[in-house]
Design a protein around this motif. Structure first.
Motif, PDB file in Angstrom:
ATOM      1  N   THR A 109     -24.924  -5.996  22.059  1.00 50.37           N
ATOM      2  CA  THR A 109     -24.912  -7.305  22.714  1.00 50.37           C
ATOM      3  C   THR A 109     -25.737  -8.283  21.885  1.00 50.37           C
ATOM      4  N   PRO A 110     -25.187  -9.443  21.510  1.00 56.73           N
ATOM      5  CA  PRO A 110     -25.985 -10.421  20.781  1.00 56.73           C
ATOM      6  C   PRO A 110     -27.234 -10.807  21.569  1.00 56.73           C
ATOM      7  N   GLU A 111     -28.313 -11.009  20.864  1.00 57.38           N
ATOM      8  CA  GLU A 111     -29.602 -11.259  21.509  1.00 57.38           C
ATOM      9  C   GLU A 111     -29.536 -12.425  22.497  1.00 57.38           C
ATOM     10  N   GLU A 182     -20.907 -15.189  19.056  1.00 59.27           N
ATOM     11  CA  GLU A 182     -21.064 -14.959  17.622  1.00 59.27           C
ATOM     12  C   GLU A 182     -22.462 -15.343  17.128  1.00 59.27           C
ATOM     13  N   SER A 183     -23.398 -15.480  18.053  1.00 57.46           N
ATOM     14  CA  SER A 183     -24.759 -15.847  17.652  1.00 57.46           C
ATOM     15  C   SER A 183     -25.452 -14.745  16.860  1.00 57.46           C
ATOM     16  N   TRP A 184     -24.833 -13.552  16.812  1.00 59.00           N
ATOM     17  CA  TRP A 184     -25.368 -12.497  15.945  1.00 59.00           C
ATOM     18  C   TRP A 184     -25.375 -12.935  14.477  1.00 59.00           C
ATOM     19  N   ARG A 185     -24.597 -13.938  14.148  1.00 57.84           N
ATOM     20  CA  ARG A 185     -24.526 -14.403  12.759  1.00 57.84           C
ATOM     21  C   ARG A 185     -25.840 -15.003  12.272  1.00 57.84           C
ATOM     22  N   GLN A 187     -28.983 -13.859  13.695  1.00 54.86           N
ATOM     23  CA  GLN A 187     -30.060 -12.983  14.137  1.00 54.86           C
ATOM     24  C   GLN A 187     -30.883 -12.480  12.946  1.00 54.86           C
ATOM     25  N   THR A 190     -29.716 -11.136   9.072  1.00 57.54           N
ATOM     26  CA  THR A 190     -28.496 -11.751   8.561  1.00 57.54           C
ATOM     27  C   THR A 190     -28.807 -12.644   7.360  1.00 57.54           C
ATOM     28  N   PRO A 211     -22.171  -8.028  12.293  1.00 57.96           N
ATOM     29  CA  PRO A 211     -22.805  -7.744  13.594  1.00 57.96           C
ATOM     30  C   PRO A 211     -23.630  -6.463  13.596  1.00 57.96           C
ATOM     31  N   ARG A 213     -26.640  -4.266  13.014  1.00 56.13           N
ATOM     32  CA  ARG A 213     -28.062  -4.517  12.798  1.00 56.13           C
ATOM     33  C   ARG A 213     -28.558  -3.700  11.604  1.00 56.13           C
TER      34      ARG A 213
END
Length: 219
Positions: A109-111, A182-185, A187, A190, A211, A213
């Protein structure tokens, strides 16, 4: 604007300083009593309040606290903001360094999606990857060569316009980083995280992100 800030650490405190200097009406809170922010309030002209009161009648709210402390925020803590007021969250998940294991984030799950679910409101992810001293000192007028770009992820176009305008006012080029999913981009781990890229390089770095980690940012 009336801006509520929950969290007065490096990023929250810096935004308090920058936004009051720009003429915004800032209410700032930490996890303790308002009296513990007396020096910051005296320095900036911000109003120190209890966390439960930070969002009162706000045009925009910023949540800038350790990831592990997000579940400790009172239910409905953002309900008193004006209808439709955007909520920015600046947090990062640091499992080895600070936060311990958060299984849902570990599972992909994206933060900021996790934060949004806990807060019960849509959020915009920005300010999470810039060094606080650069946020304090490196904002410059639009069009200045070498201006730092900041990615912004979020879903509502109208709210994103407000966040874009705020980032520009602070002296940085806003870059649309897509939806919150898509906020994992942006984190930790990245290509864009922690970099002072311009617009072109920021867009390229967001596109190159994975995505998955990296080991440093897994529990």
């Amino acid at each position: 604007m009336k801006i509520g800030i929950i969290g007065a650490g490096f990023i929250g405190g810096t935004l308090t300083r920058r936004l009051t200097a720009l003429g915004h009406d800032v209410r700032v809170a930490n996890s303790r009593a308002p009296e513990t922010l007396a020096d910051l309030a005296s320095e900036t002209g911000a109003t120190a309040v209890w966390a439960a009161d930070a969002a009162q009648d706000a045009d925009l709210v910023i949540v800038s606290i350790p990831q592990k402390n997000t579940p400790d925020l009172a239910a409905g803590i953002l309900d008193a903001r004006k209808p439709g007021a955007p909520v920015i969250e600046t947090n990062n998940y640091y499992p080895q360094q600070r936060d311990g294991k958060i299984q849902e984030i570990e599972d992909g799950t994206p933060e900021s999606v996790w934060v949004s679910k806990l807060l019960g409101v849509p959020v915009y992810k920005v300010f999470n990857g810039i060094y606080w001293k650069h946020l304090l000192n490196k904002g410059v007028p639009a069009g200045t060569e070498g201006r730092i770009a900041l990615p912004i992820a979020g879903d509502d176009a109208d709210g994103k316009k407000i966040v874009f305008a705020l980032v520009d006012e602070l002296g940085f080029d806003p870059v649309d980083a897509g939806p919150l999913a898509e906020s994992w981009r942006q984190q930790p781990g990245t290509p864009v995280y922690g970099k002072d890229f311009g617009v072109k390089d920021t867009i390229e770095a967001l596109a190159q992100a994975s995505p998955e980690r990296t080991p440093e940012w897994r529990a």
